[in-house]
Scaffold this motif. Structure first.
Motif: not given
Length: 81
Positions: A32-45
């Motif tokens: 959850d970035l203070s400069t962006a609207a919404g959530v940024v998902p980060v997923v790695v396998h």
């Protein structure tokens, strides 16, 4: 930039096979970035097949996953001003 990280998954496990044992690591977060609207998902396998799994094999696979996570997070973060 303020980042609130919500860790959804941080798993490491082995999957035994006939010829090799595979070590898997999954990392999934919502940033959850203070400069962006919404959530940024980060997923790695990450997975790594070995004949023998030791403590160092676990650590190496988790380290590879953390490096991949950093790279993906940096791609999704806004550029520095």
């Amino acid at each position: 930039l303020v980042i609130d990280a919500h860790i959804k998954q941080f798993w490491a496990w082995i999957h035994p096979g006939f010829w090799a044992i595979t070590v898997h690591t999954d990392i999934a977060t919502d940033l959850d970035l203070s400069t962006a609207a919404g959530v940024v998902p980060v997923v790695v396998h990450v997975q790594d097949a070995r004949a023998l799994v030791t403590d160092s094999a676990w650590l190496e696979t988790i380290d590879k996953a953390l490096q991949a996570y950093r790279q993906e997070a940096m791609q999704k973060l806004p550029p520095a001003k």
